[in-house]
Enzyme design. Structure first.
Site, PDB file in Angstrom:
ATOM      1  CB  SER A   1      -3.042   3.230   3.101  1.00  0.00           C
ATOM      2  OG  SER A   1      -3.132   4.623   2.674  1.00  0.00           O
TER       3      SER A   1
ATOM      4  CG  ASP B   1      -4.929   3.322   0.472  1.00  0.00           C
ATOM      5  OD1 ASP B   1      -5.299   2.550   1.155  1.00  0.00           O
ATOM      6  OD2 ASP B   1      -4.328   4.422   0.235  1.00  0.00           O
TER       7      ASP B   1
END
Length: 496
Positions: free
Chosen positions: A258, A371
């Site tokens: 991320s 993500d």
């Protein structure tokens, strides 16, 4: 093991290099240790040591094995020769490595056996093709040093040394590509395709930092940095990097999930810390890329502003970074963790930060990916699969207690009008974006102890700012910096 516990042989051993094998019956073994008890003691110590190593592998902890390393100049290039000389100097100066070459006329196998009692690492380097071939057959690791454009020459060298396919498949194969002047990596992917090495190290000819990195990496003494997800809390990673830099702790592999992928990308490109700080401040803190709202049929945001910024700075293949880099994404279709260590860097980072519901899923290899924080927000275990050195982990997860007094939350409509009314007592409810962002870190909170056990140095910044506090750049960086210094003081982490 079978001799010690009077059981059956319970494992198959594959020799990775030419070896001497002793066969001994149980009766002979019992006679031997009855007459020479120290034999039993040494044998037990060896078995226990190997069991400990096996446990470390299962646990995922860092480890290195003593090994014989053949350093092979794939060409007669002066640049590579000079680089190898410098690397050997670094390897030998700490007393852990001894260099052997053909000037010693002792039979090589006997010479290695004698030196293995004194040194964890033995480096073999010579000019005579027959001696090199002999060294290759006795080595645990084959390290080829060449230039990026020497691929054809390398294939000729492999044939010349007579390396069998069986040995090639078993050997720990590593490659160092040396660059001179202003040259930059550009075709590293071709080497991965043709050479299939355990790792490729990119190094500049007269760059001391690169020389030292190569000497650590080929001995499994490198240092990897894991950067977890946490939205604006990701600025704390820069404070961690600053603290490590001040302590002269180098980073040889970067793995981010991320926002950690963004913060680590500049490090992989070997940007100076000051430049990384400046670009993150300018492109994210002062110009929030997460505000191109759209009709929320797929996500709240279009994601085009973020993609444009990523492409501006990271439009290259991951293989071509100076420091090895990997980022993490979550496969929407099969639920697997995706380890992104090749292909487009900006597209891979974009996939790693595709926060569900906020940014649209990315598409990689005909799969929707989300993500990295969905499945692996602090990817220590993922890096362990690719990296044998020690690992420093920067975790952004925050444990916070909430004083919940209501049995259920009020409706969205009630909250909306409550916030519009300046005279009403404000309802204490979590905001949509904060719920989404916090959800991304729950997995790392749950795996905190596991991640700590997998790390050689664990830093949890515990940032006390909102997940969307983009304007709090300096405060969040400082929080990471202070926590890193504190963690370093409490640990015995040192460069090996």
């Amino acid at each position: 093991m079978g001799l010690l516990n009077s059981g059956q042989r319970n494992a198959t051993v594959t020799a990775m290099r030419r070896s001497l094998i002793a066969h001994i019956s149980r009766d002979s073994f019992e006679t031997l240790y009855s007459k020479y008890p120290k034999v039993l003691l040494r044998t037990s110590q060896t078995v226990i040591g190997r069991l400990h190593l096996a446990n470390e592998r299962v646990r995922g902890g860092s480890f290195h094995e003593d090994k014989v390393i053949s350093l092979i100049d794939a060409t007669n290039d002066t640049t590579c020769t000079t680089f190898t000389d410098q690397m050997l100097e670094h390897m030998c100066k700490d007393g852990s490595t001894v260099l052997l070459n053909e000037s010693d006329k002792t039979e090589l196998g006997s010479l290695i056996a004698a030196q293995e009692r004194e040194y964890p690492f033995i480096a073999l380097r010579g000019d005579d093709p027959e001696w090199i071939a002999e060294g290759v057959s006795l080595s645990d690791s084959l390290v080829f040093i060449c230039r990026e454009h020497d691929l054809d020459t390398f294939h000729e060298l492999k044939a010349k040394l007579g390396i069998s396919e069986a040995q090639w498949s078993l050997a720990d194969r590593q490659l160092i590509l040396v660059y001179e002047g202003d040259d930059h990596p550009s075709q590293v992917a071709q080497w991965f395709a043709h050479f299939n090495p355990e790792q490729i190290i990119k190094a500049r000819e007269l760059n001391r930092k690169d020389v030292d990195r190569a000497s650590r990496m080929i001995r499994d003494r490198g240092i990897g940095l894991v950067l977890g997800g946490g939205v604006a809390h990701g600025f704390a990673h820069l404070g961690v990097i600053k603290a490590l830099s001040e302590r002269s702790i180098p980073i040889d592999f970067v793995c981010g999930s991320s926002v950690g992928a963004i913060m680590g990308a500049g490090l992989a490109l070997d940007w100076p810390l000051k430049e990384i700080m400046s670009k993150v401040r300018e492109e994210i803190s002062e110009d929030n890329p997460l505000n191109d709202y759209t009709i929320p049929m797929i996500a709240l945001l279009k994601g085009e502003r973020m993609l444009k910024k990523l492409r501006k700075h990271f439009d290259l293949n991951i293989e071509n970074t100076w420091v090895n880099f990997m980022c993490i994404a979550s496969d929407y279709q099969n639920g697997e963790i995706r380890l992104l260590d090749s292909g487009s860097m900006y597209k891979s980072i974009s996939a790693s930060i595709s926060i569900p519901g906020v940014l649209p899923p990315s598409i990689l290899d005909d799969h929707f990916v989300l993500d990295g924080g969905v499945l692996d927000n602090v990817p220590v275990g993922s890096l362990r699969k690719k990296f044998k050195g020690r690992i420093i982990t920067s975790d952004l997860s925050v444990v916070k207690e909430y004083n919940v007094q209501d049995e259920r939350l009020p409706s969205g409509t009630k909250v909306f009008f409550n916030r519009l009314n300046p005279f009403a007592k404000k309802l204490r409810t979590p905001r949509l974006m904060n719920v989404i962002m916090k959800s991304m870190t729950l997995g790392s909170i749950n795996k905190k102890e596991q991640n700590k056990s997998l790390s050689d140095l664990y830093i949890n910044s515990q940032v006390q700012k909102g997940f969307l506090a983009w304007k709090e750049f300096d405060a969040i960086v400082e929080a990471g910096y202070k926590k890193a210094l504190e963690s370093l003081e409490e640990s015995d982490f040192k460069i090996q």
